[in-house]
Design a protein around this motif. Structure first.
Motif, PDB file in Angstrom:
ATOM      1  N   PHE A 118       3.171 -70.550  71.549  1.00 20.23           N
ATOM      2  CA  PHE A 118       3.968 -71.371  72.467  1.00 20.23           C
ATOM      3  C   PHE A 118       3.608 -71.163  73.938  1.00 20.23           C
ATOM      4  CE2 PHE A 118       7.137 -70.684  68.894  1.00 20.23           C
ATOM      5  CZ  PHE A 118       6.925 -71.936  68.313  1.00 20.23           C
ATOM      6  N   THR A 123      -0.489 -74.820  75.094  1.00 19.15           N
ATOM      7  CA  THR A 123      -0.091 -76.193  75.370  1.00 19.15           C
ATOM      8  C   THR A 123      -1.197 -76.951  76.089  1.00 19.15           C
ATOM      9  OG1 THR A 123       2.194 -75.416  75.556  1.00 19.15           O
ATOM     10  CG2 THR A 123       1.741 -77.634  76.334  1.00 19.15           C
ATOM     11  N   ASN A 154       5.810 -77.847  69.599  1.00 16.94           N
ATOM     12  CA  ASN A 154       4.754 -78.043  70.591  1.00 16.94           C
ATOM     13  C   ASN A 154       4.498 -79.512  70.914  1.00 16.94           C
ATOM     14  OD1 ASN A 154       3.155 -78.781  68.370  1.00 16.94           O
ATOM     15  ND2 ASN A 154       1.936 -76.908  68.405  1.00 16.94           N
ATOM     16  N   GLN A 157       6.486 -79.776  73.984  1.00 16.01           N
ATOM     17  CA  GLN A 157       5.779 -79.097  75.070  1.00 16.01           C
ATOM     18  C   GLN A 157       4.665 -79.968  75.649  1.00 16.01           C
ATOM     19  OE1 GLN A 157       4.701 -75.532  72.738  1.00 16.01           O
ATOM     20  NE2 GLN A 157       5.724 -74.326  74.312  1.00 16.01           N
ATOM     21  N   SER A 176      13.506 -77.395  71.174  1.00 23.24           N
ATOM     22  CA  SER A 176      13.011 -77.877  72.465  1.00 23.24           C
ATOM     23  C   SER A 176      13.379 -76.936  73.607  1.00 23.24           C
ATOM     24  CB  SER A 176      13.553 -79.289  72.757  1.00 23.24           C
ATOM     25  OG  SER A 176      14.971 -79.307  72.779  1.00 23.24           O
ATOM     26  N   ARG A 257       7.600 -71.799  78.547  1.00 21.56           N
ATOM     27  CA  ARG A 257       7.380 -72.141  77.138  1.00 21.56           C
ATOM     28  C   ARG A 257       8.379 -73.181  76.632  1.00 21.56           C
ATOM     29  NH1 ARG A 257       5.302 -67.368  78.140  1.00 21.56           N
ATOM     30  NH2 ARG A 257       3.567 -66.546  76.887  1.00 21.56           N
ATOM     31  N   SER A 258       9.186 -73.700  77.545  1.00 21.32           N
ATOM     32  CA  SER A 258      10.142 -74.752  77.195  1.00 21.32           C
ATOM     33  C   SER A 258       9.836 -75.966  78.062  1.00 21.32           C
ATOM     34  CB  SER A 258      11.577 -74.280  77.442  1.00 21.32           C
ATOM     35  OG  SER A 258      11.887 -73.164  76.621  1.00 21.32           O
ATOM     36  N   PRO A 259       9.693 -77.137  77.475  1.00 20.44           N
ATOM     37  CA  PRO A 259       9.257 -78.302  78.245  1.00 20.44           C
ATOM     38  C   PRO A 259      10.338 -78.838  79.171  1.00 20.44           C
ATOM     39  CG  PRO A 259       9.858 -78.946  76.031  1.00 20.44           C
ATOM     40  CD  PRO A 259       9.902 -77.447  76.056  1.00 20.44           C
TER      41      PRO A 259
END
Length: 584
Positions: A118, A123, A154, A157, A176, A257-259
């Motif tokens: 992640f 990404t 992902n 992401q 998410s 690591r979180s969109p």
């Protein structure tokens, strides 16, 4: 690194181990399944660490067995030679003109490099893979993403990075928000990663080679071609469980690591499960927050690995991607914004179109808790009361009166609890239950438990601070920015998020709320089903029992729950009128 090869078999042109160079010189490897006839085809892609060549049947026999036996439509119409965990079966997509691309992410399977799940680097790699696929001579230039769990996380992401050739995504049961959904529930460490990572990720790290499985179609090692000693492999992967344990607050590690879901603009079909303690929340939050003008939500039940592969799921996916990747008239323009499969206590589901989420006709109802009588109902408590429970014990269970008629609960829920502790902190585990007229639990096939509960929520008391701008009455938003220890004996108010759920409660049944200081367990002696050696007692394999995260001197004290006019503890439930239907 091994060379790539091509062949024609089972009506497909298959390119094995196709190289995809990254900007830092690392070369990832992909398998490409496409029509034999020359032409340009839209792409369905996955990118992740589970080894593209590992046969579903060999790598996950405990899931493949019940999936193929219980849902015969999954295996029908396919040789099943190319079945792979949580990705599409190319034999069901290539004949309809799609190219299916599976990429081993950096450090996994056939792709070298540092394995860092992640991560921003991973990404960025995914973005490069999408652009690579969108510019091949066999590609139409439109890339869609479709997969479960990791292959859904992902998607959120990479879609936030807006790769130009990304045309649509369908994240199917994927978190998410890495902190709130995957790593720490309400601030409490979820030990899933310590169980999952060695078994499903490190076991197919690039370099495991001859110690691992072979691809049944090529004979090659799925995590090769070379074989490296374990000390070398350990140096080439991050220690994900240790990272999560060492980071109790929602810091930069989790944020990167979180969109930023609001940056996603491509069409989205967010599919989620009513009962998966990694993924349920993510599907709803993703749907609510994406910036996409074209977005849809689908919610189902059953096992985590079921509906993605069944005719129901595949038909939904093909209608979505047929519309956005191929421009076909699949009827998707008539698809409702929200499609629910409402749960019933007999295991049946009621499929229902809706216009929004949460449902506009919801009758939000506060059930007031009475700590003296251990009951809950709409009538406010007239007197102050309190009840103590051992934080390491079975907790307190509040029950309603039997329902006089059928009642539907569908939506997010929340609770406000007034509590005190004999120590400087307390973990709260909230469990929604349905009890039959004899007082026995009605259980439901959940994402990862054949006998799951209705709903769950968690909160560490020292993480009780909320962000008023992001909080909603039915979904408090905790900042998790710094601990705020309790003063022993002092009462504080906690707002606890309970993840979205759905159930029609029959007349004569009761709803119960159990409040514990540890993971809930269904009553009884078992025997319990298990996964990876973890007995599942209503919670799947999602436990919160790491002694370093929950030292006994802090988390095994006595917790007191207080109710009454001065301390109105309540449960907020989303009742949906059964005699009303969405407009339009």
């Amino acid at each position: 690194m091994g060379s790539h090869s091509s062949e024609v078999r089972d009506g497909m042109r298959i390119d094995w181990d196709v190289p995809i160079p990254m900007d830092d010189g690392v070369v990832l490897r992909a398998d490409v399944y496409r029509p034999v006839a020359e032409g340009r085809h839209p792409v369905i892609m996955t990118h992740g660490p589970y080894a593209k060549g590992l046969a579903f049947q060999e790598g996950y026999p405990g899931m493949w067995g019940p999936l193929s036996a219980k849902y015969p439509d999954v295996t029908a119409g396919s040789s099943n030679r190319y079945q792979n965990w949580e990705t599409v079966d190319p034999e069901k997509w290539v004949p309809e003109g799609y190219a299916c691309v599976r990429v081993d992410s950096r450090g996994a399977g056939r792709s070298p490099g540092l394995l860092d799940i992640f991560s921003p680097r991973e990404t960025e790699d995914y973005r490069a893979c999408i652009e690579w696929a969108g510019t091949r001579p066999w590609s139409s230039g439109k890339v869609g993403l479709l997969g479960i769990s990791y292959y859904a996380v992902n998607q959120w992401q990479v879609a936030a990075l807006r790769p130009p050739h990304l045309a649509a995504i369908c994240p199917w049961e994927g978190a998410s928000d890495l902190y709130r959904e995957f790593a720490r529930h309400g601030g409490i460490l979820n030990t899933f990663t310590s169980v999952w990572y060695p078994v499903q990720v490190a076991s197919v790290q690039h370099g495991v080679g001859e110690r691992g499985a072979r691809n049944p179609n090529t004979g090659e090692f799925v995590a090769g071609p070379g074989t490296r000693p374990e000390p070398e492999l350990a140096a080439l992967r991050t220690d994900a469980p240790a990272e999560l344990l060492s980071r109790p607050l929602d810091e930069a590690y989790y944020r990167e690591r979180s969109p930023e879901l609001e940056k996603i603009t491509v069409p989205v079909l967010s599919a989620t499960n009513w009962a998966h303690h990694l993924h349920t929340r993510g599907g709803f939050e993703g749907y609510a927050r994406v910036g996409s003008a074209d977005k849809w939500l689908e919610v189902h039940g059953l096992e985590h690995f079921a509906e993605f592969y069944t005719d129901y799921g595949v038909a939904l996916q093909k209608r979505f991607f047929g519309h956005f990747l191929k421009g076909e008239d699949t009827g998707w323009d008539l698809q409702p914004p929200v499609q629910l499969n409402v749960r019933h206590v007999d295991g049946a589901f009621e499929r229902r179109p809706e216009r929004e989420w949460p449902l506009a006709r919801t009758r939000w109802t506060e059930l007031q808790l009475n700590a003296g009588a251990l009951t809950m109902g709409e009538e406010a408590a007239r007197e102050e009361a309190s009840a103590d429970f051992d934080a390491a014990g079975d907790g307190l269970t509040f029950t309603t009166e039997p329902f006089p008629e059928d009642a539907e609960i569908t939506g997010p829920a929340a609770a406000r609890l007034h509590i005190a502790s004999t120590t400087t902190d307390a973990d709260l585990f909230l469990t929604l239950r349905v009890l039959d007229p004899d007082g026995a639990d009605v259980t439901f096939v959940s994402g990862l438990d054949p006998a799951g509960v209705v709903g769950a929520g968690w909160l560490r008391a020292s993480h009780r601070a909320t962000d008023p701008e992001r909080s909603l009455p039915y979904r408090p938003w905790h900042t998790h920015d710094r601990p705020r220890p309790l003063t022993p004996g002092e009462v504080v108010a906690l707002d606890v998020e309970i993840w979205p759920t759905s159930v029609v409660v029959p007349a004569g049944h009761r709803v119960a709320l159990t409040v514990t200081g540890r993971d809930f367990e269904l009553p009884g002696d078992g025997p319990w089903p298990s996964t990876y050696g973890i007995p599942m007692k209503g919670h799947g394999i999602f436990l919160h029992n790491d002694p370093d995260d929950r030292p006994s001197e802090v988390f095994t004290g006595t917790t007191t729950l207080v109710s009454g006019p001065a301390h109105p503890s309540h449960l907020l439930l989303p009742f949906v009128p059964r005699n009303a239907r969405p407009a339009g």
